[in-house]
Write an enzyme that holds these catalytic residues in place. Structure first.
Site, PDB file in Angstrom:
ATOM      1  N   LYS A 136     -10.156  -0.495  10.506  1.00 13.24           N
ATOM      2  CA  LYS A 136     -10.366  -1.727   9.730  1.00 13.24           C
ATOM      3  C   LYS A 136     -10.652  -2.909  10.661  1.00 13.24           C
ATOM      4  O   LYS A 136     -11.088  -3.963  10.226  1.00 13.24           O
ATOM      5  CB  LYS A 136      -9.129  -2.026   8.883  1.00 13.24           C
ATOM      6  N   ASP A 142       3.357  -4.323   7.932  1.00 15.36           N
ATOM      7  CA  ASP A 142       2.149  -3.528   7.814  1.00 15.36           C
ATOM      8  C   ASP A 142       0.978  -4.491   8.038  1.00 15.36           C
ATOM      9  O   ASP A 142       0.635  -5.287   7.159  1.00 15.36           O
ATOM     10  CB  ASP A 142       2.103  -2.899   6.419  1.00 15.36           C
ATOM     11  N   GLN A 148      -4.259  -4.950   7.172  1.00 12.85           N
ATOM     12  CA  GLN A 148      -5.228  -5.979   6.769  1.00 12.85           C
ATOM     13  C   GLN A 148      -5.014  -7.263   7.563  1.00 12.85           C
ATOM     14  O   GLN A 148      -5.972  -7.919   7.966  1.00 12.85           O
ATOM     15  CB  GLN A 148      -5.081  -6.296   5.269  1.00 12.85           C
ATOM     16  N   CYS A 199      -4.680   2.467  -3.610  1.00 12.43           N
ATOM     17  CA  CYS A 199      -3.422   3.012  -3.057  1.00 12.43           C
ATOM     18  C   CYS A 199      -2.288   2.010  -3.255  1.00 12.43           C
ATOM     19  O   CYS A 199      -1.471   1.795  -2.343  1.00 12.43           O
ATOM     20  CB  CYS A 199      -3.551   3.365  -1.581  1.00 12.43           C
ATOM     21  N   HIS A 212       0.875  -1.184   0.000  1.00 21.69           N
ATOM     22  CA  HIS A 212       0.000   0.000   0.000  1.00 21.69           C
ATOM     23  C   HIS A 212       0.912   1.234   0.000  1.00 21.69           C
ATOM     24  O   HIS A 212       2.019   1.188   0.532  1.00 21.69           O
ATOM     25  CB  HIS A 212      -0.827  -0.052   1.288  1.00 21.69           C
TER      26      HIS A 212
HETATM   27  C1  LIG Z   1      -2.282  -2.837   3.671  1.00 23.56           C
HETATM   28  C2  LIG Z   1      -2.606  -1.433   4.106  1.00 23.56           C
HETATM   29  N1  LIG Z   1      -1.645  -0.675   4.639  1.00 23.56           N
HETATM   30  C3  LIG Z   1      -1.872   0.569   5.069  1.00 23.56           C
HETATM   31  C4  LIG Z   1      -3.110   1.148   4.949  1.00 23.56           C
HETATM   32  C5  LIG Z   1      -3.309   2.537   5.438  1.00 23.56           C
HETATM   33  O1  LIG Z   1      -4.175   2.551   6.527  1.00 23.56           O
HETATM   34  P1  LIG Z   1      -4.771   3.918   7.075  1.00 23.56           P
HETATM   35  O2  LIG Z   1      -5.332   4.653   5.889  1.00 23.56           O
HETATM   36  O3  LIG Z   1      -5.816   3.481   8.024  1.00 23.56           O
HETATM   37  O4  LIG Z   1      -3.665   4.653   7.731  1.00 23.56           O
HETATM   38  C6  LIG Z   1      -4.152   0.413   4.376  1.00 23.56           C
HETATM   39  C7  LIG Z   1      -5.477   1.009   4.173  1.00 23.56           C
HETATM   40  O5  LIG Z   1      -6.162   0.693   3.232  1.00 23.56           O
HETATM   41  C8  LIG Z   1      -3.893  -0.922   3.949  1.00 23.56           C
HETATM   42  O6  LIG Z   1      -4.861  -1.670   3.420  1.00 23.56           O
END
Ligand SMILES: Cc1ncc(COP(=O)(O)O)c(C=O)c1O
Length: 404
Positions: free
Chosen positions: A224, A198, A201, A362, A121
């Site tokens: 999430k 990260d 998910q 993203c 992401h």
């Molecule tokens: C794998 C992953 N990393 C990071 C993020 C970023 O999360 P946030 O927008 O809640 O900071 C997301 C959000 O879609 C994600 O799916």
């Protein structure tokens, strides 16, 4: 423990609403999950009953709210098997990664290397690009195979004595791939690199034990995980957090401040400058305690069943291209339909009450890897039902007919 999806659904007030005259079928939990009553009520309760700022008051309300805020930290620590001082509240997963990148970056030099993957992401790409732009560090990427797995055979060749960090996603928000993180951590540590996972998910769909993983940093977002927006978690091993410089300056993160010099508080407070997201942290604590009352393996099995039912329903749909088919993948279906833009697909599905996401998710490098500019994505959660899987399949068939 059996998993009763109808009982679970009854705890989510929003799931009983209609959209465009149809029952809501919410398949966008990968972007943000809906909230159970336990979260809504915990947040309302603190605002109605004992709200005040934390850590700085001597009155009853301040003490009660501070206790609730710190109790949320305890819930998080227990949830991931961390020590209390290893849990930093941030405003989200994105901020947690930025905090680590900025802190580690302070000790890097031009030519130092950071290994990411092609399926990250943007939250786990852009903060490291900052270091490339500002310091001249080198970014390397683990390639993604056609079925959506990481090319693990490529990893040893990417690790050198200059590798300082390996930062990869636990689970892809596009492909649903669950990465072999234990193997990645072992390989990175052998090479002398720190590892950030990260978990935005990953932690939603499986239990995470940071000690068993031996990971240096693990980040995730509250929203999430059935909690509120505006709150995230950075887990860092105590020694790793102690070695990081502060990210932001302000109240509550200091030891002492004079006109000549400053000293800093110990982690986690060193990284929580200013008034933190108090109500949101309490909401996240409630989400975690609510999840603790469910059988997480049964949830994973339920989600896998829903996903399998959708795939079965779409069997033979030769107009559909699915991105990511890794063995053991989580319940995320990213897809394109021949001759249809993903945005149009999402808008037509919405007419049937079905909410999916469409766009690049993203993850532009991953989109490029698969030769597409966008995709639609249905992401399944613990409250989705087999009936909803059937509605989605039917709506998708009707959507395709529109373009045929
Ligand atoms: C794998 C992953 N990393 C990071 C993020 C970023 O999360 P946030 O927008 O809640 O900071 C997301 C959000 O879609 C994600 O799916």
């Amino acid at each position: 423990m059996a998993f009763d999806v109808e009982a679970v659904r009854a705890e989510f007030p929003i799931l009983s609403r209609e959209v465009n005259g149809k029952p809501l079928v919410y398949l966008d939990s990968g972007a943000s999950a809906q909230k159970p009553r336990a979260v809504i009520e915990a947040m309302t309760k603190v605002m109605e009953h004992s709200y005040a700022n934390v850590h700085r008051g001597l009155h009853t309300l301040a003490n009660e709210t501070t206790d609730a805020y710190e109790a949320a930290r305890k819930s998080v620590a227990r949830f991931i098997n961390a020590e209390l001082g290893e849990v930093v509240f941030t405003k989200g997963g994105t901020e947690a990664i930025n905090l680590v990148a900025a802190g580690i970056g302070a000790g890097l030099k031009a030519g130092d290397e950071i290994v990411l993957s092609e399926m990250e992401h943007h939250a786990n790409i852009v903060p490291w690009h900052f270091l490339r732009e500002r310091l001249g560090v080198v970014l390397k990427f683990i390639p993604v195979l056609d079925d959506g797995r990481l090319d693990m055979e490529a990893l040893p060749g990417l690790l050198t004595e200059r590798t300082k960090v390996v930062a990869v996603t636990h689970m892809s928000n596009v492909l649903g791939t669950i990465n072999p993180v234990a193997e990645i951590i072992a390989m990175a540590h052998d090479a002398g690199a720190k590892v950030l996972l990260d978990g935005c998910q990953g932690i939603v769909h499986q239990a995470v034990d940071v000690k068993a993983l031996d990971v240096d940093f693990y980040v995730f977002s509250g929203h999430k995980l059935y909690g509120p927006t505006g709150i995230g978690v950075l887990y860092g091993k105590a020694a790793e957090l102690a070695a990081l410089p502060p990210y932001q300056g302000g109240g509550e993160m200091i030891g002492e401040v004079s006109l000549e010099k400053i000293t800093y508080a110990d982690p986690p407070h060193r990284f929580e400058a200013g008034t933190p997201p108090i109500i949101e942290a309490i909401g996240l604590g409630a989400a975690i305690e609510w999840l603790n009352g469910l059988d997480r393996e049964a949830i994973a099995a339920h989600e896998a069943r829903i996903y399998a039912r959708v795939r079965e329903g779409l069997n033979g749909a030769n107009w559909l291209r699915v991105l990511g088919d890794a063995p053991g993948k989580g319940a995320i279906l990213s897809f394109t339909i021949d001759g249809a833009h993903a945005h149009d697909v999402a808008q037509i599905l919405d007419r049937y009450g079905v909410a999916v996401r469409a766009g690049t998710h993203c993850a532009e490098p991953l989109m490029r890897r698969f030769g597409v500019t966008s995709s639609a994505r249905a992401s399944f959660a613990l409250y989705n039902t087999e009936g909803e899987a059937d509605i989605f399949v039917d709506a998708l068939n009707r959507t395709q007919a529109f373009f045929a």
